[in-house]
Enzyme design. Structure first.
Site, short mmCIF file in Angstrom:
data_model
loop_
_atom_site.label_atom_id
_atom_site.label_comp_id
_atom_site.label_asym_id
_atom_site.label_seq_id
_atom_site.Cartn_x
_atom_site.Cartn_y
_atom_site.Cartn_z
N HIS A 186 0.84 -1.20 0.00
CA HIS A 186 0.00 0.00 0.00
C HIS A 186 0.87 1.24 0.00
O HIS A 186 1.70 1.43 0.88
CB HIS A 186 -0.92 0.02 1.23
CG HIS A 186 -1.75 1.26 1.29
ND1 HIS A 186 -2.96 1.35 0.65
CD2 HIS A 186 -1.52 2.47 1.85
CE1 HIS A 186 -3.44 2.57 0.83
NE2 HIS A 186 -2.60 3.27 1.55
N ARG B 57 -12.90 15.10 7.11
CA ARG B 57 -11.52 15.56 7.39
C ARG B 57 -11.02 16.49 6.29
O ARG B 57 -10.33 17.48 6.55
CB ARG B 57 -10.58 14.34 7.51
CG ARG B 57 -10.77 13.56 8.80
CD ARG B 57 -10.06 12.21 8.74
NE ARG B 57 -8.65 12.34 8.44
CZ ARG B 57 -7.92 11.36 7.86
NH1 ARG B 57 -8.47 10.21 7.56
NH2 ARG B 57 -6.65 11.56 7.62
N SER C 210 -7.22 5.13 9.20
CA SER C 210 -7.91 5.10 7.90
C SER C 210 -7.28 4.02 7.01
O SER C 210 -7.97 3.18 6.43
CB SER C 210 -7.78 6.49 7.25
OG SER C 210 -8.04 6.45 5.89
N LYS D 226 -8.73 -0.19 6.29
CA LYS D 226 -9.05 -0.67 4.94
C LYS D 226 -8.22 -1.90 4.58
O LYS D 226 -8.69 -2.82 3.93
CB LYS D 226 -8.83 0.45 3.91
CG LYS D 226 -9.93 1.51 4.02
CD LYS D 226 -9.73 2.66 3.07
CE LYS D 226 -8.63 3.58 3.52
NZ LYS D 226 -8.54 4.86 2.87
N1 URA Z 1 -4.82 7.70 2.59
C1 URA Z 1 -5.87 7.14 3.23
O1 URA Z 1 -6.37 6.09 2.85
N2 URA Z 1 -6.33 7.76 4.34
C2 URA Z 1 -5.83 8.90 4.81
O2 URA Z 1 -6.30 9.39 5.81
C3 URA Z 1 -4.74 9.49 4.12
C4 URA Z 1 -4.26 8.86 3.02
#
Ligand code: URA
Length: 433
Positions: A82, A168, A183, A187
């Site tokens: 990622h 945000r 965040s 995911k």
């Molecule tokens: N990428 C994300 O998935 N979330 C964030 O808060 C910042 C970058």
């Protein structure tokens, strides 16, 4: 429980419990807590931070807000990489088919681009006829047969993140380490992979402006990931310059194919080879990076990695033949020259300016609803360390729009030239487990 009490507690920097954080997240997702209270709470987190415990609780509550993908039908170890987002970052397109040549599977969901950084899904959609919006069953079957698949977001994974991120974005609370970490990690966990290599970027084209804050973000994500019994590690990488020599959707697929065919930018190849080597060592396929690097170079040079990429594209209906035709790749109506402003050596190509110019040319979206021109973008024919004379062409901007001459002037300013040659460029700054 009352939201105003939770805001007050965090305002005075008192640690919140799981139940309190869960109350905020569930209440926000189901609409019982309004935007203005969550905005105030986000700002308290922004200023006071979160303990590792609180960041874990937030991640857990975010995951629980939606579904989790079950990848157990894939028997191989499932790995993901990622990136926190970069200009010209096509690394996923190149490394996924390489990883598929080893005893690993890569089941990767990717997003669309917004702002300066492109999205893997937008890049893939420059391939004629490809359909990357696939149901989960097809996704899993493709990973089982090809060894990898990249698809768009599917299912209702972490709906809390979509809602919170949008808030945000308009309340000045994006660049907070615990909020970014929860965040991203939520995911990754919801997407069901076992081993995750994070590419945490720093520099002008990145969220984190220096290596130390990138390390802090990485440490937070590794810590949270470990609490879910997943193996997380991180590369800290320099995003002061775009990755490779092309920025734009079809351009980046073209550049990826070049690497997979053993041609193209040797620096980009090295970045991809090193990234896979760290992943192969992390997933215990090789004990040493050098051994991994040797085998990775082999699967590129013998065509196996390219064949995997072609197999994947074919499985989703795409046609790669057009990428052999440069008239198709570089088909924009305008090709504008970017020239060196003085004699010397290139010390930097400012990623932020390049990302913004590519977006204005049509390669990216300023707003979610904007459409993308898959053939717009920027190509550099000179790179970091190259010697140039004033007036030499260092690259081209391709666009189907009419572009103000100031944009070309900005691009020329973004190529920093100094009288003596720079030191070798180090892309991977450090590795953390
Ligand atoms: N990428 C994300 O998935 N979330 C964030 O808060 C910042 C970058």
């Amino acid at each position: 429980m009352r939201m105003s009490d939770i805001i007050d507690k965090k305002k005075y920097d008192t640690e919140l419990s799981f139940e309190e954080i869960q109350y905020v997240i569930h209440g926000y997702v189901n609409g019982t807590i309004p935007d203005y209270q969550v905005s105030a709470w986000l700002m308290t987190v922004y200023f006071n931070g979160m303990s590792e415990e609180e960041a874990f609780y937030l991640t857990k509550a975010m995951i629980e807000s939606g579904d989790q993908l079950d990848l157990s039908a894939i028997s191989k170890a499932k790995v993901d990489k990622h990136s926190t987002g970069g200009v010209g970052d096509k690394v996923s397109l190149i490394i996924a088919p390489i990883i598929a040549c080893f005893d690993l599977a890569m089941a990767k969901m990717s997003g669309r681009g917004l702002g300066l950084t492109g999205g893997t899904i937008d890049k893939l959609e420059s391939i004629p006829n490809i359909n990357v919006e696939q149901p989960v069953d097809t996704f899993i079957d493709t990973v089982k047969s090809v060894g990898f698949a990249l698809i768009g977001q599917t299912g209702n994974l972490v709906p809390a993140d979509k809602k919170l991120y949008a808030l945000r974005d308009v309340t000045g609370t994006v660049d907070s380490i615990p909020l970014i970490a929860s965040s991203i990690v939520s995911k990754k966990i919801a997407a069901g992979n076992d081993i995750i290599l994070l590419d945490v970027k720093f520099g002008q084209g990145a969220f984190m402006k220096d290596a130390e804050s990138a390390k802090e973000l990485a440490a937070s994500m590794i810590g949270i990931g470990g609490r879910f019994n997943k193996k997380f590690a991180a590369l800290i990488t320099d995003m002061n310059q775009p990755l490779g020599s092309m920025v734009g959707n079809a351009f980046e697929v073209y550049e990826s194919i070049e690497i997979l065919k053993g041609r193209g930018d040797s620096h980009l190849r090295q970045i991809c080879v090193d990234t896979v080597a760290y992943l192969l060592r992390l997933s215990e396929q090789f004990a040493e990076l050098d051994e991994a690097i040797e085998q990775i170079n082999k699967v590129i040079d013998d065509g196996s990695a390219y064949n995997k990429f072609a197999e994947y594209v074919q499985a989703f209906g795409g046609n790669l033949d057009v990428f052999e035709d440069e008239n198709w790749v570089f088909s924009c109506t305008s090709k504008l020259e970017i020239k060196a402003l003085c004699d010397g050596y290139i010390h930097q190509i400012d990623a932020e300016t390049i990302g913004r110019a590519a977006m204005i040319a049509g390669a990216g979206r300023e707003k979610k609803e904007d459409s993308i021109d898959h053939h717009a973008g920027i190509q550099f024919i000179k790179q970091y360390g190259d010697e140039v004379q004033e007036g030499d062409v260092v690259g081209y901007l391709y666009t189907n729009k009419s572009i103000a001459s100031e944009l070309i002037a900005d691009l020329q300013q973004a190529v920093h030239i100094k009288p003596s040659a720079p030191a070798d460029h180090k892309h991977i700054y450090s590795y953390m487990e």
